[in-house]
Design an enzyme around this catalytic site. Structure first.
Site, PDB file in Angstrom:
ATOM      1  NE  ARG A   1      79.452  27.155  50.603  1.00 36.61           N
ATOM      2  CZ  ARG A   1      80.433  26.539  49.933  1.00 36.61           C
ATOM      3  NH1 ARG A   1      80.571  26.696  48.633  1.00 36.61           N
ATOM      4  NH2 ARG A   1      81.260  25.732  50.565  1.00 36.61           N
TER       5      ARG A   1
ATOM      6  CG  ASP B   1      82.563  24.975  45.915  1.00 42.30           C
ATOM      7  OD1 ASP B   1      81.979  25.007  47.010  1.00 42.30           O
ATOM      8  OD2 ASP B   1      83.785  25.149  45.785  1.00 42.30           O
TER       9      ASP B   1
ATOM     10  NE  ARG C   1      85.787  32.267  40.897  1.00 41.64           N
ATOM     11  CZ  ARG C   1      86.355  31.105  40.603  1.00 41.64           C
ATOM     12  NH1 ARG C   1      86.810  30.887  39.397  1.00 41.64           N
ATOM     13  NH2 ARG C   1      86.450  30.160  41.510  1.00 41.64           N
TER      14      ARG C   1
HETATM   15  P1  FDA Z   1      79.429  41.596  48.468  1.00 39.72           P
HETATM   16  O1  FDA Z   1      80.220  41.155  47.278  1.00 39.72           O
HETATM   17  O2  FDA Z   1      78.454  42.712  48.298  1.00 39.72           O
HETATM   18  O3  FDA Z   1      80.445  41.906  49.615  1.00 39.72           O
HETATM   19  C1  FDA Z   1      80.055  42.496  50.834  1.00 39.72           C
HETATM   20  C2  FDA Z   1      81.299  43.113  51.460  1.00 39.72           C
HETATM   21  O4  FDA Z   1      82.238  42.071  51.763  1.00 39.72           O
HETATM   22  C3  FDA Z   1      82.076  44.059  50.533  1.00 39.72           C
HETATM   23  O5  FDA Z   1      81.621  45.360  50.638  1.00 39.72           O
HETATM   24  C4  FDA Z   1      83.489  43.909  51.023  1.00 39.72           C
HETATM   25  O6  FDA Z   1      83.682  44.726  52.153  1.00 39.72           O
HETATM   26  C5  FDA Z   1      83.560  42.485  51.471  1.00 39.72           C
HETATM   27  N1  FDA Z   1      84.128  41.625  50.430  1.00 39.72           N
HETATM   28  C6  FDA Z   1      83.449  40.829  49.577  1.00 39.72           C
HETATM   29  N2  FDA Z   1      84.307  40.147  48.787  1.00 39.72           N
HETATM   30  C7  FDA Z   1      85.546  40.548  49.149  1.00 39.72           C
HETATM   31  C8  FDA Z   1      86.864  40.202  48.722  1.00 39.72           C
HETATM   32  N3  FDA Z   1      87.078  39.302  47.767  1.00 39.72           N
HETATM   33  N4  FDA Z   1      87.924  40.792  49.330  1.00 39.72           N
HETATM   34  C9  FDA Z   1      87.732  41.684  50.331  1.00 39.72           C
HETATM   35  N5  FDA Z   1      86.506  42.052  50.772  1.00 39.72           N
HETATM   36  C10 FDA Z   1      85.437  41.500  50.195  1.00 39.72           C
HETATM   37  N6  FDA Z   1      79.962  31.771  44.584  1.00 39.72           N
HETATM   38  C11 FDA Z   1      79.546  30.894  43.633  1.00 39.72           C
HETATM   39  O7  FDA Z   1      79.131  31.303  42.544  1.00 39.72           O
HETATM   40  N7  FDA Z   1      79.581  29.547  43.873  1.00 39.72           N
HETATM   41  C12 FDA Z   1      80.010  29.036  45.066  1.00 39.72           C
HETATM   42  O8  FDA Z   1      80.018  27.813  45.243  1.00 39.72           O
HETATM   43  C13 FDA Z   1      80.438  29.951  46.058  1.00 39.72           C
HETATM   44  N8  FDA Z   1      80.893  29.521  47.276  1.00 39.72           N
HETATM   45  C14 FDA Z   1      81.133  30.431  48.287  1.00 39.72           C
HETATM   46  C15 FDA Z   1      81.482  29.983  49.558  1.00 39.72           C
HETATM   47  C16 FDA Z   1      81.624  30.894  50.591  1.00 39.72           C
HETATM   48  C17 FDA Z   1      81.966  30.391  51.965  1.00 39.72           C
HETATM   49  C18 FDA Z   1      81.435  32.289  50.352  1.00 39.72           C
HETATM   50  C19 FDA Z   1      81.522  33.288  51.462  1.00 39.72           C
HETATM   51  C20 FDA Z   1      81.163  32.729  49.087  1.00 39.72           C
HETATM   52  C21 FDA Z   1      81.032  31.819  48.038  1.00 39.72           C
HETATM   53  N9  FDA Z   1      80.778  32.252  46.749  1.00 39.72           N
HETATM   54  C22 FDA Z   1      80.401  31.327  45.782  1.00 39.72           C
HETATM   55  C23 FDA Z   1      80.981  33.672  46.383  1.00 39.72           C
HETATM   56  C24 FDA Z   1      79.701  34.467  46.511  1.00 39.72           C
HETATM   57  O9  FDA Z   1      78.825  34.094  45.495  1.00 39.72           O
HETATM   58  C25 FDA Z   1      79.986  35.974  46.389  1.00 39.72           C
HETATM   59  O10 FDA Z   1      80.567  36.254  45.156  1.00 39.72           O
HETATM   60  C26 FDA Z   1      80.898  36.522  47.474  1.00 39.72           C
HETATM   61  O11 FDA Z   1      80.619  35.951  48.715  1.00 39.72           O
HETATM   62  C27 FDA Z   1      80.710  38.031  47.609  1.00 39.72           C
HETATM   63  O12 FDA Z   1      79.366  38.315  47.945  1.00 39.72           O
HETATM   64  P2  FDA Z   1      78.914  38.889  49.371  1.00 39.72           P
HETATM   65  O13 FDA Z   1      77.627  38.246  49.721  1.00 39.72           O
HETATM   66  O14 FDA Z   1      80.002  38.743  50.349  1.00 39.72           O
HETATM   67  O15 FDA Z   1      78.564  40.400  49.060  1.00 39.72           O
END
Ligand code: FDA
Length: 303
Positions: free
Chosen positions: A176, A126, A280
């Site tokens: 990723r 990660d 977080r």
């Molecule tokens: P965004 O935050 O704009 O979310 C889009 C929509 O998804 C929101 O409107 C909401 O509906 C829904 N949503 C998002 N988060 C939610 C929550 N917690 N609860 C409920 N609904 C939610 N980051 C990092 O810095 N290092 C890493 O190694 C990783 N690894 C990682 C693995 C995987 C499999 C995922 C999916 C994410 C990560 N992340 C991460 C986190 C990533 O950087 C990011 O913070 C989150 O995925 C939220 O960003 P989105 O792209 O989903 O968009």
């Protein structure tokens, strides 16, 4: 008004009693034990989803803790292999000692990767905050030269990431791509929502167009749509990429992608150190944090 309220709610989370946070955080974490994680992975597999398992615990300060985490990963790998479930592991470099001593982290990771490679299981590092970005990339590239089934993460909010991708493409690394979750200074990080989405889409496009495997980790429909446009333009097969989502977030989008024939992997964290991870996640979703505050002040659910 509601965003001011959300900001207040989110900043009050550290003062909320842990048992209350736990009630709301439980959707994001499989549980405290390996059996809990296996039950979650089994349920996801029944839906057609794969998993990546994270042993919770980060930024440790004692060498002993890093060895305990490493050994827990070995147990996880054995359990995945014995179960035959479609799962791999995700490791936070600071949980295995990166902030203490990069040599210690490398040795712990080598033990994990050696076992994983014996069992045919992929290992991803990660990406944490920017104090360890370069060290994490170097760690991942070193491991990849010894253990081909090793991958890493790049964060689209970091200005450096599009360039960092060059080194990872040269190593044919499975990357990723996510937006990034830590709070970083503007000097090094894009801040605008649209800019981060643009950076995300550019990175996915660059990595896939170079013929490398990308894990598109997002719940943002625009990021998903732009990745799908690239996949379509490049005429990729479903085994050349995967989508990834967090446990407890947007099961509808998950189902939609699976039904359309895409590979999808869910991030499954488990362990006793669930608190930092869960906070977080709650900060990303103020509407759930709002339920917590309503419960504390004795109001019912807000919807
Ligand atoms: P965004 O935050 O704009 O979310 C889009 C929509 O998804 C929101 O409107 C909401 O509906 C829904 N949503 C998002 N988060 C939610 C929550 N917690 N609860 C409920 N609904 C939610 N980051 C990092 O810095 N290092 C890493 O190694 C990783 N690894 C990682 C693995 C995987 C499999 C995922 C999916 C994410 C990560 N992340 C991460 C986190 C990533 O950087 C990011 O913070 C989150 O995925 C939220 O960003 P989105 O792209 O989903 O968009």
């Amino acid at each position: 008004m509601s965003s001011l309220f959300d900001t207040l709610v989110v900043s009050s989370l550290p003062f909320v009693p842990k048992p209350i946070v736990k009630t709301f955080a439980s959707r994001y974490v499989a549980g405290e034990t390996l059996d809990d994680a296996l039950a979650t992975i089994r349920a996801l597999a029944a839906e057609g989803a794969m998993a990546t398992v994270d042993v919770l615990g980060e930024s440790v300060t004692h060498r002993d803790q890093t060895v305990a985490t490493r050994d827990e990963y070995l147990r996880v790998l054995d359990a995945i292999a014995a179960s035959g479930l479609p799962a791999n592991v995700s490791v936070k470099p600071t949980a295995v000692g990166l902030a203490i001593d990069p040599v210690l982290a490398r040795e712990n990771c080598r033990v994990i990767c050696a076992k994983a490679s014996q069992l045919g299981i992929f290992v991803r590092l990660d990406m944490e905050d920017s104090s360890v970005t370069e060290a994490t990339l170097q760690l991942a590239l070193g491991l990849k030269s010894e253990f081909p089934d090793t991958g890493v993460v790049l964060q689209a909010y970091l200005r450096r990431s599009l360039t960092d991708l060059d080194r990872l493409i040269a190593a044919r690394m499975n990357v990723r791509i996510c937006k990034g979750i830590y709070i970083e200074p503007r000097r090094i990080a894009w801040k605008g929502h649209e800019t981060i989405i643009g950076s995300f889409a550019a990175m996915v496009d660059k990595h896939l167009a170079a013929g490398c495997y990308a894990a598109v980790a997002t719940h943002d429909e625009e990021c998903v749509q732009r990745a799908l446009a690239t996949i379509d333009r490049l005429r990729l097969r479903p085994d050349q990429y995967e989508f990834q989502m967090l446990l407890g977030v947007d099961p509808v989008l998950r189902k939609t992608l699976l039904e359309a024939g895409h590979r999808l992997r869910v991030y499954v964290p488990f362990g006793r150190d669930w608190y930092a991870y869960s906070v977080r996640r709650l900060k990303e979703n103020p509407s759930i944090a709002r339920h917590i505050v309503r419960r504390i002040v004795g109001l019912g659910p807000s919807e």
